[in-house]
Motif scaffolding. Structure first.
Motif, PDB file in Angstrom:
ATOM      1  N   LEU A  55       4.796   2.905 -17.133  1.00 50.41           N
ATOM      2  CA  LEU A  55       5.061   1.830 -16.164  1.00 50.41           C
ATOM      3  C   LEU A  55       4.381   2.147 -14.833  1.00 50.41           C
ATOM      4  N   TYR A  56       4.578   3.376 -14.380  1.00 47.36           N
ATOM      5  CA  TYR A  56       3.995   3.810 -13.101  1.00 47.36           C
ATOM      6  C   TYR A  56       2.475   3.821 -13.189  1.00 47.36           C
ATOM      7  N   ALA A  59       1.101   0.371 -12.803  1.00 51.06           N
ATOM      8  CA  ALA A  59       1.081  -0.089 -11.408  1.00 51.06           C
ATOM      9  C   ALA A  59      -0.073   0.576 -10.662  1.00 51.06           C
ATOM     10  N   ASN A  60      -0.260   1.876 -10.887  1.00 47.31           N
ATOM     11  CA  ASN A  60      -1.321   2.606 -10.185  1.00 47.31           C
ATOM     12  C   ASN A  60      -2.718   2.200 -10.649  1.00 47.31           C
ATOM     13  N   GLY A  62      -3.475  -0.745 -11.340  1.00 44.96           N
ATOM     14  CA  GLY A  62      -3.759  -2.080 -10.821  1.00 44.96           C
ATOM     15  C   GLY A  62      -3.371  -3.239 -11.720  1.00 44.96           C
ATOM     16  N   ASN A  64      -1.136  -5.320 -11.574  1.00 48.97           N
ATOM     17  CA  ASN A  64      -0.089  -5.940 -10.775  1.00 48.97           C
ATOM     18  C   ASN A  64      -0.289  -7.431 -10.579  1.00 48.97           C
ATOM     19  N   VAL A 277       3.384  -5.224 -15.385  1.00 52.09           N
ATOM     20  CA  VAL A 277       3.549  -3.767 -15.485  1.00 52.09           C
ATOM     21  C   VAL A 277       4.474  -3.392 -16.652  1.00 52.09           C
TER      22      VAL A 277
ATOM     23  N   ASN B  41      -4.393 -10.162  -6.556  1.00 50.93           N
ATOM     24  CA  ASN B  41      -4.674  -8.877  -7.194  1.00 50.93           C
ATOM     25  C   ASN B  41      -5.862  -8.940  -8.140  1.00 50.93           C
ATOM     26  N   ASP B  46      -4.202  -5.295  -3.406  1.00 54.28           N
ATOM     27  CA  ASP B  46      -3.343  -4.582  -4.361  1.00 54.28           C
ATOM     28  C   ASP B  46      -1.953  -4.373  -3.762  1.00 54.28           C
ATOM     29  N   THR B  47      -0.983  -4.224  -4.636  1.00 53.33           N
ATOM     30  CA  THR B  47       0.394  -3.938  -4.255  1.00 53.33           C
ATOM     31  C   THR B  47       0.441  -2.673  -3.393  1.00 53.33           C
ATOM     32  N   LYS B  52       4.929   0.479  -5.459  1.00 50.68           N
ATOM     33  CA  LYS B  52       4.680   1.070  -6.786  1.00 50.68           C
ATOM     34  C   LYS B  52       5.546   2.321  -6.980  1.00 50.68           C
ATOM     35  N   LEU B  55       8.997   1.430  -7.814  1.00 46.13           N
ATOM     36  CA  LEU B  55       9.141   0.974  -9.204  1.00 46.13           C
ATOM     37  C   LEU B  55       9.417   2.176 -10.111  1.00 46.13           C
ATOM     38  N   TYR B  56       8.617   3.215  -9.934  1.00 50.46           N
ATOM     39  CA  TYR B  56       8.760   4.423 -10.762  1.00 50.46           C
ATOM     40  C   TYR B  56      10.104   5.093 -10.485  1.00 50.46           C
ATOM     41  N   GLY B 243       2.139 -10.313 -10.724  1.00 45.89           N
ATOM     42  CA  GLY B 243       2.405 -10.012 -12.128  1.00 45.89           C
ATOM     43  C   GLY B 243       3.812  -9.500 -12.374  1.00 45.89           C
ATOM     44  N   TRP B 244       4.474  -9.056 -11.317  1.00 44.89           N
ATOM     45  CA  TRP B 244       5.798  -8.476 -11.516  1.00 44.89           C
ATOM     46  C   TRP B 244       6.875  -9.542 -11.712  1.00 44.89           C
TER      47      TRP B 244
END
Lengths: 407, 407
Positions: A55-56, A59-60, A62, A64, A277, B41, B46-47, B52, B55-56, B243-244
């Motif tokens: 998941l992380y 997000a990293n 991109g 998103n 994500v 995005n 970017d977020t 991010k 989120l993690y 996207g979230w």
């Protein structure tokens, strides 16, 4: 006061509606034992670490922005591979759409296939959304009996009796919510055959497919040689991530389903996409280690064995043995004593007196669910022991008096 | 072939429907410049990293089970604080529901408030879901004109002319999608007043609220002393995480709205919840650094300035100046030359000939959107330069010939 829509007036969702009175008790400092919600993560289960890491990573990297409406191709490909390997069913990625849980998939399907006065055959008892969303489309849910004495297997004869030319599909939920029944190959095949005769699809909800304790769950599509099957599945239960809300819909023998699938996808495009994500993480859920599934089933089997034994020891209750998912659906034999008007009153009485929260069976079907309640078998043994002890005390007390309660 | 529902037949979503022909071109190796989707995005946005990380953190802390149907209390509290601070509007957390994007909030609201033949006043042009979901509830979308010559401000006189006792609400989208208009305080106040007279709520879509280039966006609820306002907002655009899929609905002056809010919440419970981990991250979105907002607006202002200037230089096109969001909605003046039957044909011709993907204006309103197209101003200047150069070449070529195309 501005009026709510007529359509909304019938909507209630027993599983979450019972939470409100429980919260009132908790505000007063009373500990309530929650056996109401099918959320493994509320107990001692958690999402495998590699899925959280994915998941992380998503997000990293991109991911998103909006995902494709039908879902990421890589995820749909991973699902294609799983279906081939697990069920020997061949899909193409185009036959799969990723959704915000099965709930959204069901909504998209019923919106795209039901006209007013159409009928949908639905198990009794059923997961409530099947009834609610059928009614929302001005169509009629037709509940067919599942046979408690046979571990809640569908009554195929009754399906045959109740199906008509107005039917748009036969729903099965296997393993079943709320009963925990695992359907036999024979029963599934018979249902597929009826669907074939009436030229309607089987709508097969298999969200609990890998959560079984003794047998193996048989995918409906694997038995349907030329009958269209629409399968719902997702990551919430088997991959222990219900809060992430990723489900999917699969169209099998989609030739016959072309129009419905096209409508489904047009509506799906208008709602954009499921969480980007969370979708990416699901690719790793399918491709990474699967050890947690056996571990989950081992825990659940022990809890099922205990719940089944213990509930049957309590006077006034009896229950069939669940073989999958994480529910048990006991019968309130003591209803015949006239202590409670209905199972909703029983469940509220149990909550207020024994501080154990369950869901009234009529919330899953007013015809074939009433006089029962649904409990989850998810909590650790210690919690289950405590809960069932409290249920037992409660039943003893009520049966000793046998006086109707009035609140 | 099994039939799709009648209700589904009218559903199309121009913004995503145009992607299919673009994909065909890309399969042939042709580079298509995408100016069609409102997804920052997809370009050089970017977020923010702290979101991010949150989120993690949420996944690792175990927020992987179902969230409350109305959303986590901490997130609703953070929204309450934002509303107080930004708009001086007081909400209680109970008046807020977290949803899977604004799309789901709108769906829940219209399902809970519209009966067949009810009417909903909708801006022309509008974000398509307002029209689609109104029709899905068998109600009538009534588009009111927005005035191109006044930068697409709503025509208040026309709202007054078109509203009737069958109206269930007046929708405004501010800043607007697809026009980029930022509504004046005066216009909003006038619309609020009309809603008050007819005792209907204003349904105010403010998903782009902090994305403005010169002025400040005025929240509708801040101007509504005793008129109910239902506001849609979310994290997709301002927090660069479309996207979230996390949005929210806020009920202001909810006394009058009690029945609708109750129906909304009953339906919301039946669909479980919005993504748990993404919701947790949104708490940090609101509470963490906000620097990215100014940075985003600085970039967008430059791109808006360039797009506005450049598009007006192209013969056969003219455009109003957007003040917020990230869209521009040029008029195809050359439509009068009879080169294209309609704006859909224009957009497809532009795609196939100039390889620039936009969305036909009629996709946002067949009455008040036709003869236009929507482009996003999101890409870096270099991409915009290239795209508009290609558009210019295309227009020159078509206007030189002035021959209707036939494909």
């Amino acid at each position: 006061m501005m009026k709510a829509s007529k359509r909304s007036q019938g909507v209630s969702y027993a599983i979450r509606d019972v939470i409100l009175p429980a919260k009132e008790l908790e505000k007063k400092g009373i500990e309530v034992l929650h056996l109401n919600i099918g959320d493994p993560n509320a107990y001692d289960f958690d999402t495998p670490q590699h899925i959280k890491d994915a998941l992380y990573d998503a997000a990293n990297k991109g991911y998103n922005g909006y995902a494709p409406s039908e879902g990421y191709l890589e995820l749909r490909q991973a699902i294609v591979e799983r279906e081939k390997k697990r069920n020997n069913v061949s899909y193409s990625p185009e036959d799969i759409c990723i959704t915000t849980g099965v709930t959204e998939g069901l909504q998209l399907l019923l919106n795209s296939s039901l006209d007013p006065n159409d009928e949908l055959l639905i198990p009794g008892p059923t997961y409530p959304q099947y009834t609610l969303l059928t009614r929302f489309n001005d169509a009629l849910p037709i509940p067919y009996r599942c046979i408690e004495e046979e571990g809640w297997q569908p009554d195929v004869d009754q399906i045959r009796k109740k199906i008509s030319n107005r039917a748009k599909g036969i729903v099965i939920i296997n393993p079943n919510n709320p009963t925990g029944a695992l359907y036999s190959r024979k029963v599934i095949q018979e249902i597929v055959n009826i669907a074939g005769e009436y030229q309607v699809p089987v709508i097969s909800d298999e969200i609990y497919d890998d959560l079984t304790f003794d047998g193996h769950q048989c995918a409906t599509a694997s038995l349907a040689k030329d009958v269209p099957v629409i399968t719902f599945n997702g990551f919430s239960k088997v991959y222990l991530m219900p809060g992430w809300r990723i489900g999917y819909t699969m169209f099998h023998h989609q030739g016959e389903l072309h129009e419905i699938q096209d409508a489904y996808m047009r509506i799906a495009r208008s709602r954009l996409c499921a969480s980007s994500v969370c979708q990416r993480a699901c690719i790793q859920a399918l491709r990474g280690p699967q050890d947690h599934i056996k571990q989950t089933n081992d825990k659940l089997r022990e809890r099922r064995d205990f719940s089944y034994k213990r509930l049957n020891e309590i006077e006034g209750l009896s229950t069939a043995k669940p073989d999958g998912a994480f529910y048990i659906f006991p019968k309130i034999d003591a209803m015949s004593e006239g202590i409670w008007h209905d199972d909703k009153e029983f469940v509220l009485d149990l909550l207020h007196e024994a501080h154990v929260l369950t869901v009234n069976g009529s919330g899953f079907c007013t015809t074939f669910g009433k006089g029962h309640f649904r409990a989850v078998i998810l909590p650790p043994l210690k919690t289950l022991e405590k809960a069932f002890d409290q249920v037992e005390q409660f039943m003893k007390k009520r049966l000793a008096k046998k006086v109707p309660i009035h609140r």
